[in-house]
Design a protein around this motif. Structure first.
Motif, mmCIF file in Angstrom:
data_model
loop_
_atom_site.group_PDB
_atom_site.id
_atom_site.type_symbol
_atom_site.label_atom_id
_atom_site.label_comp_id
_atom_site.label_asym_id
_atom_site.label_seq_id
_atom_site.Cartn_x
_atom_site.Cartn_y
_atom_site.Cartn_z
ATOM 1 N N VAL A 1 0.945 -1.276 0.168
ATOM 2 C CA VAL A 1 -0.048 0.164 -0.087
ATOM 3 C C VAL A 1 0.784 1.312 -0.081
ATOM 4 C CG1 VAL A 1 -1.620 1.448 1.492
ATOM 5 C CG2 VAL A 1 -1.774 -1.095 1.010
ATOM 6 N N LEU A 2 1.927 1.117 0.764
ATOM 7 C CA LEU A 2 2.947 2.368 0.824
ATOM 8 C C LEU A 2 3.561 2.588 -0.439
ATOM 9 C CD1 LEU A 2 4.347 1.853 4.422
ATOM 10 C CD2 LEU A 2 2.785 3.831 3.874
ATOM 11 N N GLY A 3 3.936 1.566 -1.328
ATOM 12 C CA GLY A 3 4.472 1.501 -2.406
ATOM 13 C C GLY A 3 3.862 2.235 -3.409
ATOM 14 N N PHE A 4 2.263 1.797 -3.721
ATOM 15 C CA PHE A 4 1.555 2.450 -4.834
ATOM 16 C C PHE A 4 1.135 3.830 -4.244
ATOM 17 C CE2 PHE A 4 -2.226 -0.278 -2.876
ATOM 18 C CZ PHE A 4 -2.775 0.888 -2.692
ATOM 19 N N SER A 5 0.839 4.229 -3.122
ATOM 20 C CA SER A 5 0.541 5.353 -2.431
ATOM 21 C C SER A 5 1.398 6.378 -3.014
ATOM 22 C CB SER A 5 0.163 5.483 -1.033
ATOM 23 O OG SER A 5 -0.989 4.336 -0.786
ATOM 24 N N PHE A 6 2.813 5.933 -2.497
ATOM 25 C CA PHE A 6 3.939 6.984 -2.728
ATOM 26 C C PHE A 6 3.899 7.445 -4.318
ATOM 27 C CE2 PHE A 6 8.494 7.363 -4.496
ATOM 28 C CZ PHE A 6 8.954 8.541 -3.646
ATOM 29 N N ILE A 7 3.747 6.357 -5.363
ATOM 30 C CA ILE A 7 3.903 6.585 -6.502
ATOM 31 C C ILE A 7 2.614 7.323 -7.320
ATOM 32 C CG2 ILE A 7 3.627 5.755 -9.142
ATOM 33 C CD1 ILE A 7 6.209 5.223 -7.749
ATOM 34 N N LEU A 20 7.156 -3.531 -5.079
ATOM 35 C CA LEU A 20 6.046 -4.310 -5.662
ATOM 36 C C LEU A 20 4.828 -3.497 -5.866
ATOM 37 C CD1 LEU A 20 5.329 -6.923 -7.334
ATOM 38 C CD2 LEU A 20 4.393 -7.876 -4.978
ATOM 39 N N GLY A 21 4.639 -2.737 -4.781
ATOM 40 C CA GLY A 21 3.527 -1.648 -4.813
ATOM 41 C C GLY A 21 3.637 -0.537 -5.972
ATOM 42 N N MET A 22 5.117 -0.156 -5.905
ATOM 43 C CA MET A 22 5.427 0.643 -7.003
ATOM 44 C C MET A 22 5.341 0.406 -8.179
ATOM 45 S SD MET A 22 8.577 2.389 -4.497
ATOM 46 C CE MET A 22 9.260 3.412 -5.873
ATOM 47 N N ALA A 23 5.586 -0.958 -8.385
ATOM 48 C CA ALA A 23 5.557 -1.669 -9.875
ATOM 49 C C ALA A 23 4.110 -1.548 -10.278
ATOM 50 C CB ALA A 23 6.150 -2.742 -9.814
ATOM 51 N N PHE A 24 3.351 -1.856 -9.476
ATOM 52 C CA PHE A 24 1.752 -2.079 -9.494
ATOM 53 C C PHE A 24 1.286 -0.756 -9.785
ATOM 54 C CE2 PHE A 24 -2.404 -1.176 -7.821
ATOM 55 C CZ PHE A 24 -3.115 -1.905 -8.499
ATOM 56 N N ALA A 25 1.411 0.450 -9.276
ATOM 57 C CA ALA A 25 1.181 1.722 -9.524
ATOM 58 C C ALA A 25 1.551 2.335 -10.736
ATOM 59 C CB ALA A 25 1.687 2.746 -8.326
ATOM 60 N N SER A 26 3.043 1.979 -11.400
ATOM 61 C CA SER A 26 3.558 2.379 -12.623
ATOM 62 C C SER A 26 3.065 1.565 -13.623
ATOM 63 C CB SER A 26 5.081 2.126 -12.416
ATOM 64 O OG SER A 26 5.600 2.847 -11.237
ATOM 65 N N GLY A 27 2.214 0.239 -13.576
ATOM 66 C CA GLY A 27 1.783 -0.252 -14.582
ATOM 67 C C GLY A 27 0.349 0.190 -14.844
ATOM 68 N N TRP A 28 -0.127 0.550 -15.826
ATOM 69 C CA TRP A 28 -1.582 1.062 -16.050
ATOM 70 C C TRP A 28 -2.604 -0.040 -16.744
ATOM 71 C CZ3 TRP A 28 -2.684 6.467 -15.595
ATOM 72 C CH2 TRP A 28 -1.626 7.254 -15.425
ATOM 73 N N SER A 29 -3.351 -0.405 -15.816
ATOM 74 C CA SER A 29 -4.357 -1.269 -16.639
ATOM 75 C C SER A 29 -5.461 -0.495 -16.971
ATOM 76 C CB SER A 29 -4.871 -2.222 -15.426
ATOM 77 O OG SER A 29 -5.742 -1.588 -14.351
ATOM 78 N N PRO A 30 -6.464 -0.870 -17.732
ATOM 79 C CA PRO A 30 -7.526 -0.131 -18.690
ATOM 80 C C PRO A 30 -8.381 0.372 -17.500
ATOM 81 C CG PRO A 30 -7.363 -2.073 -19.790
ATOM 82 C CD PRO A 30 -6.337 -2.270 -18.473
ATOM 83 N N CYS A 31 -8.823 -0.212 -16.432
ATOM 84 C CA CYS A 31 -9.841 0.380 -15.635
ATOM 85 C C CYS A 31 -9.333 1.192 -14.559
ATOM 86 C CB CYS A 31 -10.404 -0.788 -14.852
ATOM 87 S SG CYS A 31 -11.433 -2.241 -15.573
ATOM 88 N N VAL A 32 -8.066 0.847 -14.037
ATOM 89 C CA VAL A 32 -7.326 1.752 -13.044
ATOM 90 C C VAL A 32 -6.795 3.101 -13.633
ATOM 91 C CG1 VAL A 32 -5.548 1.940 -11.269
ATOM 92 C CG2 VAL A 32 -6.983 -0.056 -11.703
ATOM 93 N N GLY A 33 -6.489 2.857 -14.853
ATOM 94 C CA GLY A 33 -5.770 4.104 -15.685
ATOM 95 C C GLY A 33 -6.919 5.167 -16.189
#
Length: 237
Positions: free
Chosen positions: A58-64, A131-144
């Motif tokens: 969570v901290l990883g994707f929140s940071f990005i 891993l959270g940062m990688a998740f945030a950096s990858g764009w999936s259609p819905c989230v994007g």
């Protein structure tokens, strides 16, 4: 800071989590994150490990996301002299994203997907953050689509802090259900199966919310509502 914007961002975060691009993959994410296995309709994993690594993720994707918000606002400030034009463009794009998300239009290039994947399993909180940062950096259609809408909103914010608060709110919207349901599936996967039935409806709701947000931005009503609410807000950012 706009309370309406924060509410929209938080709601968009929740609905992004419950999108067909993210929610059904949660067991796979969590098993990769923790090294657990799915047996007897539940995730078999040490709960302490689940909690600490979920927090790291969570901290990883929140940071990005927050960095993205700050960057979007900074770019918006560069074009401050053309603020009205920026807001009109942002409003139109948010409406288009909402129509796409609701399934009312189908623009193929908006559904292009880019993922950053790693086969290396996390071994602690720090690698879970990566891993959270990688998740945030990858764009999936819905989230994007939802995330892009909130970033467009951030680009019309007055200060970098406002953009960061918007994306913090979006991140919380994703983080809270992620954390709660990760704990829940360590007891049973039944809840996920029930929620899966409603994902298409939730996508439609998310699209309608984005369309409403776009109309507010396009018409200039977003600023008026925000100004009215800020007069009664206890928090001034």
């Amino acid at each position: 800071m706009t309370d309406v914007g924060l509410l929209f961002a938080f709601t968009a975060g929740i609905l992004s989590f419950f999108s067909p691009c993210v929610f059904p993959l949660l067991p796979a994410y969590v098993t990769h994150l923790t090294g657990g296995t799915v047996e007897n309709a539940q995730l078999q994993v040490e709960r302490n490990k689940l909690i600490t690594r979920s927090i790291g993720f969570v901290l990883g994707f929140s940071f990005i996301f927050i960095i993205m918000g700050a960057s979007a606002t900074f770019l918006g400030k560069i074009f401050m002299d053309y603020r009205w034009v920026v807001m009109q463009i942002a409003g139109v794009l948010i409406i288009i994203f909402g129509l796409q998300m609701a399934g009312l239009i189908n623009i193929k290039f908006l559904m292009m997907e880019k993922k950053i994947q790693t086969n290396q399993k996390p071994k602690g909180m720090f690698s879970s953050m990566v891993l959270g940062m990688a998740f945030a950096s990858g764009w999936s259609p819905c989230v994007g689509l939802a995330l892009s809408s909130i970033l467009l909103l951030a680009s019309s914010s007055d200060t970098v802090n406002q953009g960061m608060f918007l994306l913090t709110s979006y991140s919380l919207g994703m983080a809270i259900p992620f954390f709660l349901i990760s704990i829940a599936i360590s007891y049973s996967l039944k809840a996920m199966k029930r929620i899966n039935k409603y994902l298409s409806k939730l996508s439609f709701v998310n699209g309608m919310i984005m369309i409403g947000l776009g109309l507010l931005v396009l018409s200039g009503q977003m600023q008026k509502i925000s100004a009215w609410l800020s007069a009664y807000s206890l928090f001034q950012f």
